[in-house]
Design a protein around this motif. Structure first.
Motif, short mmCIF file in Angstrom:
data_model
loop_
_atom_site.label_atom_id
_atom_site.label_comp_id
_atom_site.label_asym_id
_atom_site.label_seq_id
_atom_site.Cartn_x
_atom_site.Cartn_y
_atom_site.Cartn_z
N UNK A 54 0.83 -1.26 0.06
CA UNK A 54 0.09 -0.15 -0.05
C UNK A 54 0.99 1.37 -0.19
N UNK A 55 1.87 1.07 0.83
CA UNK A 55 2.83 2.43 0.76
C UNK A 55 3.57 2.53 -0.47
N UNK A 56 4.02 1.59 -1.02
CA UNK A 56 4.81 1.76 -2.26
C UNK A 56 3.62 2.20 -3.41
N UNK A 57 2.65 1.51 -3.18
CA UNK A 57 1.71 1.87 -4.51
C UNK A 57 1.24 3.38 -4.32
N UNK A 58 1.18 4.02 -3.16
CA UNK A 58 1.23 5.51 -3.05
C UNK A 58 2.15 6.28 -4.02
N UNK A 59 3.29 5.93 -4.11
CA UNK A 59 4.25 6.53 -4.91
C UNK A 59 4.67 6.00 -5.94
N UNK A 60 4.47 4.59 -6.31
CA UNK A 60 4.66 4.11 -7.74
C UNK A 60 3.57 3.33 -8.24
N UNK A 61 2.33 3.98 -8.24
CA UNK A 61 1.27 3.28 -8.81
C UNK A 61 1.33 2.60 -10.02
N UNK A 62 2.46 3.13 -10.87
CA UNK A 62 2.49 2.52 -12.44
C UNK A 62 3.49 1.08 -12.31
N UNK A 65 3.02 -4.37 -12.14
CA UNK A 65 3.60 -5.53 -12.39
C UNK A 65 4.07 -6.19 -11.37
N UNK A 66 5.18 -5.49 -10.55
CA UNK A 66 5.95 -5.78 -9.41
C UNK A 66 4.93 -5.88 -8.38
N UNK A 105 11.67 -13.80 -3.47
CA UNK A 105 12.09 -13.10 -4.74
C UNK A 105 11.14 -12.08 -5.15
N UNK A 106 9.91 -11.87 -4.80
CA UNK A 106 8.91 -11.00 -5.34
C UNK A 106 9.38 -9.76 -4.56
N UNK A 107 9.46 -9.81 -3.09
CA UNK A 107 9.86 -8.88 -2.07
C UNK A 107 11.20 -8.05 -2.56
N UNK A 109 12.62 -7.89 -5.50
CA UNK A 109 12.27 -6.94 -6.59
C UNK A 109 11.51 -5.78 -6.02
N UNK A 110 10.63 -5.84 -5.35
CA UNK A 110 9.80 -4.68 -4.94
C UNK A 110 10.75 -3.57 -4.14
N UNK A 111 11.52 -4.24 -3.54
CA UNK A 111 12.53 -3.26 -2.48
C UNK A 111 13.52 -2.74 -3.68
N UNK A 112 13.99 -3.10 -4.66
CA UNK A 112 14.88 -2.78 -5.63
C UNK A 112 14.29 -1.61 -6.64
N UNK A 113 12.94 -2.05 -6.64
CA UNK A 113 12.26 -0.97 -7.50
C UNK A 113 11.84 0.27 -6.65
N UNK A 114 12.03 0.24 -5.39
CA UNK A 114 11.95 1.39 -4.49
C UNK A 114 13.27 2.48 -4.44
#
Length: 203
Positions: A54-62, A65-66, A105-107, A109-114
């Motif tokens: 939810x927090x990540x989505x607030x800043x990186x909605x687009x 996929x991740x 692995x998914x986590x 990738x999510x943290x790398x995107x941040x």
């Protein structure tokens, strides 16, 4: 007649005690306790994920996929029934490990995107969640190691003489343990570098 029955029962108890029956039971309880702690720490991680997403989505909605992959991986983990009986089923244990590995692995990738979102990295909620997640990953590693040791002790107790004779009588069989292609990699917490992004390699 009753005396003979009581005597037979007493002799059976003494024989079982002398052949490692009690030790097998103690080791079995240690495995169950260690497994419960593994599940406890995995559940703690799963409970953190919705807030993190939810927090990540607030800043990186687009980055849908991740975010979707993390959500799907969490759902996959929830779909694996992690009952105490799972430790007696190598195939079910392998499915459980795969689901948890996919989520790790998914986590990651999510943290790398941040890294691409300075405002996200500065968000206090995100920093708190990230710290809790890293702490949970460390606790998972400790819990897994304790479980591995408990299963090792149990399996030795049911495979070695004379305990193995008692194990055959009472139906105690070796339990499934964590065994993956890259045990070290799956046990490590996702790494996040909040420093400057790496420079692209020269062409």
């Amino acid at each position: 007649m009753r005396f003979k029955l009581l005597l037979s029962m007493l002799l059976s108890v003494l024989l079982l005690s002398g052949c490692g029956y009690n030790q097998i039971q103690v080791n079995d309880e240690q495995v169950n306790a260690a497994w419960s702690e593994v599940l406890n720490q995995y559940k703690r991680r799963a409970d953190l994920i919705p807030n993190l997403v939810q927090v990540v989505q607030g800043y990186a909605e687009h980055e849908k996929d991740v975010l979707i992959k993390v959500t799907e991986a969490r759902a996959s983990v929830a779909g694996v029934k992690a009952t105490p009986e799972l430790v007696n089923d190598p195939e079910a244990m392998a499915r459980f490990q795969k689901a948890q590995g996919d989520l790790s692995g998914a986590l990651s990738r999510l943290l790398v995107v941040s890294e691409n979102y300075p405002n996200l990295k500065a968000d206090a909620n995100f920093r708190d969640l990230q710290a809790q997640l890293e702490g949970t990953e460390n606790r998972i590693t400790v819990a897994r190691n304790r479980y591995i040791k408990a299963v090792q002790d149990y399996n030795v107790s049911v495979r070695t003489f004379p305990n193995n004779l008692t194990a055959m009588v009472v139906g105690a069989k070796p339990k499934a343990n964590f065994a993956v292609d890259n045990e070290q990699a799956i046990s490590e917490a996702p790494k996040v570098n909040f420093g400057a992004p790496a420079k692209p390699a020269a062409q």
